[in-house]
Design a protein around this motif. Structure first.
Motif, short mmCIF file in Angstrom:
data_model
loop_
_atom_site.label_atom_id
_atom_site.label_comp_id
_atom_site.label_asym_id
_atom_site.label_seq_id
_atom_site.Cartn_x
_atom_site.Cartn_y
_atom_site.Cartn_z
N ASN A 1 0.87 -1.17 0.00
CA ASN A 1 0.00 0.00 0.00
C ASN A 1 0.91 1.22 0.00
OD1 ASN A 1 -2.12 1.79 0.22
ND2 ASN A 1 -2.38 1.48 2.42
N PHE A 2 1.16 1.77 -1.18
CA PHE A 2 2.19 2.79 -1.35
C PHE A 2 1.55 4.13 -1.67
CE2 PHE A 2 5.72 4.82 -3.80
CZ PHE A 2 6.66 4.81 -2.79
N PRO B 1 5.26 5.61 5.23
CA PRO B 1 5.83 4.28 5.52
C PRO B 1 4.92 3.17 5.01
CG PRO B 1 6.02 5.71 7.44
CD PRO B 1 5.15 6.44 6.45
N PHE B 2 5.53 2.13 4.46
CA PHE B 2 4.76 0.98 4.01
C PHE B 2 5.50 -0.29 4.44
CE2 PHE B 2 7.77 1.87 0.66
CZ PHE B 2 8.14 0.64 0.14
N TYR C 1 8.25 -6.04 7.51
CA TYR C 1 9.32 -5.05 7.53
C TYR C 1 8.83 -3.68 7.05
CZ TYR C 1 11.83 -9.46 7.72
OH TYR C 1 12.24 -10.72 8.06
N GLU C 2 9.04 -2.68 7.89
CA GLU C 2 8.63 -1.33 7.53
C GLU C 2 9.68 -0.67 6.64
OE1 GLU C 2 8.62 2.78 9.82
OE2 GLU C 2 6.90 1.58 10.46
N ILE C 3 9.21 -0.02 5.58
CA ILE C 3 10.07 0.78 4.70
C ILE C 3 9.61 2.23 4.82
CG2 ILE C 3 10.91 1.16 2.36
CD1 ILE C 3 11.67 -1.56 3.45
N ASN C 4 10.52 3.13 5.22
CA ASN C 4 10.19 4.55 5.30
C ASN C 4 11.27 5.35 4.60
OD1 ASN C 4 12.37 4.94 7.25
ND2 ASN C 4 10.99 3.95 8.73
N GLU C 5 11.16 6.67 4.64
CA GLU C 5 12.12 7.50 3.89
C GLU C 5 13.54 7.38 4.44
OE1 GLU C 5 10.84 11.48 3.07
OE2 GLU C 5 8.81 10.86 2.51
N SER D 1 14.79 4.66 5.25
CA SER D 1 15.30 3.41 4.67
C SER D 1 16.04 3.64 3.37
CB SER D 1 14.13 2.44 4.42
OG SER D 1 13.38 2.21 5.59
N LEU D 2 15.88 4.83 2.77
CA LEU D 2 16.55 5.13 1.50
C LEU D 2 18.06 5.27 1.67
CD1 LEU D 2 14.06 7.68 -0.12
CD2 LEU D 2 14.25 5.22 -0.51
#
Length: 241
Positions: free
Chosen positions: A99-100, A201-202, A207-211, A213-214
């Motif tokens: 869900n992006f 965040p998605f 596993y959470e990916i957020n900004e 994480s870049l």
């Protein structure tokens, strides 16, 4: 995670300086590495001394792993193996839904002046946009309509990547190609605008990916390729290649 990467680099490259660790690990800044190294010293995992760096060969403060640091890496590796084994034993197939929610934001020199190629950013704007990013160039024709042509990319430091587009080196083929294309379009009355991706965040599974994480290059490329695929399937012409 950053601590583990720094410690692994020091193990593989004993007597390396903070600057070289920053380059090898593709970290955002030297200060980020220096902070992690000082924490590793406090925990007894490394020690620091003035010596000749094994990589750049300059006399600097270098880092050497201790036996406790080696044990820490071994413990981390065993934990990773146990986690991977547990996942493999649990399932041979996986599934996750993405869900992006995202938004493209134009870069501004100040509140009222949008950044357009080929004007370089001022110092304040460079500092603001120095973080790892996914970005896109969009082409706007003389009538003010956005074209169906976009370039989507990723960078560990966006302001440095912008500079490379403005003044590409001889070996930077993509930067040189886009610089030439953008210059030709400018002469025809087009505007070339740069936008930075922001997103909520998605999750990929658990596993959470957020900004933040870049900072990881693989994560940046994942988001970059996901957005490129999205626009390609939406009928846009990607000028990435």
């Amino acid at each position: 995670m950053i601590k583990d990467i720094v410690l692994k680099i020091i193990e593989e490259k004993p007597n390396c300086c903070d600057d070289c660790i920053t380059k090898i690990g593709d970290f955002k800044s030297r200060q980020q590495v220096n902070k992690r190294c000082n924490k590793l010293v406090e925990k007894g995992f490394i020690f620091r001394e003035k010596n000749k760096c094994i990589i750049c060969e300059n006399l600097k403060i270098t880092n050497i792993i201790t036996s406790s640091g080696v044990n820490e890496l071994n413990t981390l590796e065993e934990k990773k193996k146990d986690k991977r084994s547990a996942v493999l034993e649990k399932e041979n197939f996986g599934r996750f839904n993405i869900n992006f929610e995202f938004k493209w934001n134009s870069l501004f020199e100040d509140e009222n002046l949008e950044f357009l190629f080929p004007i370089d950013l001022n110092k304040e704007a460079k500092k603001k946009h120095s973080s790892p990013s996914v970005y896109r160039w969009i082409l706007i024709n003389p009538e003010g309509k956005k074209l169906q042509d976009v370039y989507i990319g990723e960078a560990s430091e966006l302001t440095r990547r912008i500079y490379n587009y403005l003044k590409p080196g001889e070996s930077q083929k993509t930067n040189s190609r886009l610089n030439k294309l953008f210059t030709e379009l400018l002469n025809l009355g087009y505007n070339i605008s740069l936008q930075k991706l922001s997103f909520k965040p998605f999750y990929l599974g658990e596993y959470e990916i957020n900004e933040n994480s870049l900072e990881n290059k693989l994560t940046r490329r994942f988001v970059e390729h996901m957005m490129a695929s999205y626009y390609l399937n939406a009928g846009y012409n990607l000028i990435n290649a």
